[in-house]
Design a protein around this motif. Structure first.
Motif, PDB file in Angstrom:
ATOM      1  N   GLY A  62      -1.761   5.223  -0.130  1.00  0.00           N
ATOM      2  CA  GLY A  62      -2.007   6.127   0.983  1.00  0.00           C
ATOM      3  C   GLY A  62      -1.064   5.783   2.110  1.00  0.00           C
ATOM      4  N   VAL A  63      -1.418   6.169   3.320  1.00  0.00           N
ATOM      5  CA  VAL A  63      -0.593   5.841   4.483  1.00  0.00           C
ATOM      6  C   VAL A  63      -0.468   4.325   4.612  1.00  0.00           C
ATOM      7  N   PHE A  64      -1.550   3.638   4.362  1.00  0.00           N
ATOM      8  CA  PHE A  64      -1.562   2.177   4.370  1.00  0.00           C
ATOM      9  C   PHE A  64      -1.527   1.711   2.923  1.00  0.00           C
ATOM     10  N   ASP A  65      -0.443   1.045   2.529  1.00  0.00           N
ATOM     11  CA  ASP A  65      -0.288   0.592   1.153  1.00  0.00           C
ATOM     12  C   ASP A  65      -0.292  -0.937   1.111  1.00  0.00           C
ATOM     13  N   PRO A  66      -1.149  -1.547   0.265  1.00  0.00           N
ATOM     14  CA  PRO A  66      -1.265  -3.014   0.260  1.00  0.00           C
ATOM     15  C   PRO A  66       0.001  -3.739  -0.199  1.00  0.00           C
ATOM     16  N   THR A  67       0.809  -3.089  -1.040  1.00  0.00           N
ATOM     17  CA  THR A  67       2.022  -3.771  -1.511  1.00  0.00           C
ATOM     18  C   THR A  67       3.130  -3.757  -0.467  1.00  0.00           C
ATOM     19  N   GLU A  68       3.063  -2.844   0.487  1.00  0.00           N
ATOM     20  CA  GLU A  68       4.129  -2.727   1.483  1.00  0.00           C
ATOM     21  C   GLU A  68       3.722  -3.114   2.895  1.00  0.00           C
ATOM     22  N   ILE A  69       2.446  -3.370   3.140  1.00  0.00           N
ATOM     23  CA  ILE A  69       2.001  -3.571   4.521  1.00  0.00           C
ATOM     24  C   ILE A  69       2.574  -4.843   5.142  1.00  0.00           C
ATOM     25  N   HIS A  70       2.890  -5.861   4.333  1.00  0.00           N
ATOM     26  CA  HIS A  70       3.468  -7.093   4.875  1.00  0.00           C
ATOM     27  C   HIS A  70       4.994  -7.043   4.886  1.00  0.00           C
TER      28      HIS A  70
ATOM     29  N   ASP B 203      -5.740 -12.996   8.210  1.00  0.00           N
ATOM     30  CA  ASP B 203      -6.148 -13.330   6.843  1.00  0.00           C
ATOM     31  C   ASP B 203      -7.660 -13.436   6.654  1.00  0.00           C
ATOM     32  N   TYR B 204      -8.419 -12.644   7.403  1.00  0.00           N
ATOM     33  CA  TYR B 204      -9.865 -12.595   7.187  1.00  0.00           C
ATOM     34  C   TYR B 204     -10.209 -11.674   6.023  1.00  0.00           C
ATOM     35  N   ILE B 205      -9.348 -10.675   5.764  1.00  0.00           N
ATOM     36  CA  ILE B 205      -9.515  -9.797   4.612  1.00  0.00           C
ATOM     37  C   ILE B 205      -8.166  -9.676   3.906  1.00  0.00           C
ATOM     38  N   ASN B 206      -8.215  -9.277   2.643  1.00  0.00           N
ATOM     39  CA  ASN B 206      -6.952  -9.129   1.914  1.00  0.00           C
ATOM     40  C   ASN B 206      -6.358  -7.739   2.160  1.00  0.00           C
ATOM     41  N   ALA B 207      -5.106  -7.585   1.764  1.00  0.00           N
ATOM     42  CA  ALA B 207      -4.371  -6.345   2.046  1.00  0.00           C
ATOM     43  C   ALA B 207      -4.996  -5.145   1.349  1.00  0.00           C
ATOM     44  N   ARG B 208      -5.472  -5.335   0.139  1.00  0.00           N
ATOM     45  CA  ARG B 208      -6.054  -4.213  -0.601  1.00  0.00           C
ATOM     46  C   ARG B 208      -7.326  -3.694   0.072  1.00  0.00           C
ATOM     47  N   ALA B 209      -8.191  -4.606   0.491  1.00  0.00           N
ATOM     48  CA  ALA B 209      -9.432  -4.200   1.168  1.00  0.00           C
ATOM     49  C   ALA B 209      -9.123  -3.527   2.504  1.00  0.00           C
ATOM     50  N   CYS B 210      -8.161  -4.079   3.223  1.00  0.00           N
ATOM     51  CA  CYS B 210      -7.782  -3.514   4.522  1.00  0.00           C
ATOM     52  C   CYS B 210      -7.249  -2.086   4.360  1.00  0.00           C
ATOM     53  N   CYS B 211      -6.326  -1.903   3.449  1.00  0.00           N
ATOM     54  CA  CYS B 211      -5.714  -0.579   3.254  1.00  0.00           C
ATOM     55  C   CYS B 211      -6.726   0.424   2.724  1.00  0.00           C
ATOM     56  N   SER B 212      -7.628  -0.039   1.886  1.00  0.00           N
ATOM     57  CA  SER B 212      -8.661   0.846   1.370  1.00  0.00           C
ATOM     58  C   SER B 212      -9.564   1.340   2.506  1.00  0.00           C
ATOM     59  N   LYS B 213      -9.947   0.423   3.403  1.00  0.00           N
ATOM     60  CA  LYS B 213     -10.785   0.798   4.541  1.00  0.00           C
ATOM     61  C   LYS B 213     -10.070   1.775   5.467  1.00  0.00           C
TER      62      LYS B 213
END
Length: 145
Positions: free
Chosen positions: A94-102, A33-43
């Motif tokens: 994309g391959v990494f999606d913030p709504t589904e990563i958890h 939880d150092y970054i949020n899912a949206r920032a992580c997936c975007s990176k």
């Protein structure tokens, strides 16, 4: 020619190792939880295509230079990267999606995949280094004779 192929493969492999480590660090930051899912997936999504191109380049180099064992070693990873990229569901970021990563343990599976890729690229790095050294030694030997 062979030495140039393995030097280029070594450079490509170093970039892929860097990307695998970057993916692991970014995913672990999300897990802690150092970054949020949206920032992580975007990176991470920013680097999916360069990773795919780098892996494909190494595979094509081995095919063109007729190194069949290394080509067959690289082919499944290149195919997996392309499959993942092409099978992104409509509406996902994309391959990494913030709504589904958890959901459904995707974070753990992405982390596991990144660790496996890191191990694979390290193995390839040492194979390329060994092959380059063998080719380089052979060239030196033939020049002395």
């Amino acid at each position: 020619m062979e030495a140039a192929v393995f030097i280029l493969s070594l450079v490509d492999c170093c970039a892929l190792i860097f990307l695998a480590v970057y993916f692991i660090i970014t995913l672990s930051d999300l897990e802690c939880d150092y970054i949020n899912a949206r920032a992580c997936c975007s990176k991470l999504n920013r680097w999916v295509v360069p990773e795919m191109v780098g892996q494909s380049l190494a595979t094509v180099l081995m095919l063109v230079s007729l190194h069949w064992f290394v080509f067959l070693l690289n082919l499944p990873v290149a195919a997996w990267n392309m499959y993942r990229y092409l099978m992104v569901p409509m509406g996902n970021m994309g391959v990494f999606d913030p709504t589904e990563i958890h959901n459904r343990g995707q974070l753990k599976s992405h982390m596991k995949e990144s660790m496996i890729k890191l191990g694979f690229h390290l193995l390839c790095f040492f194979i390329y280094l060994y092959r380059y050294d063998a080719v380089h030694w052979c060239l030196e030997f033939h020049m002395q004779v």
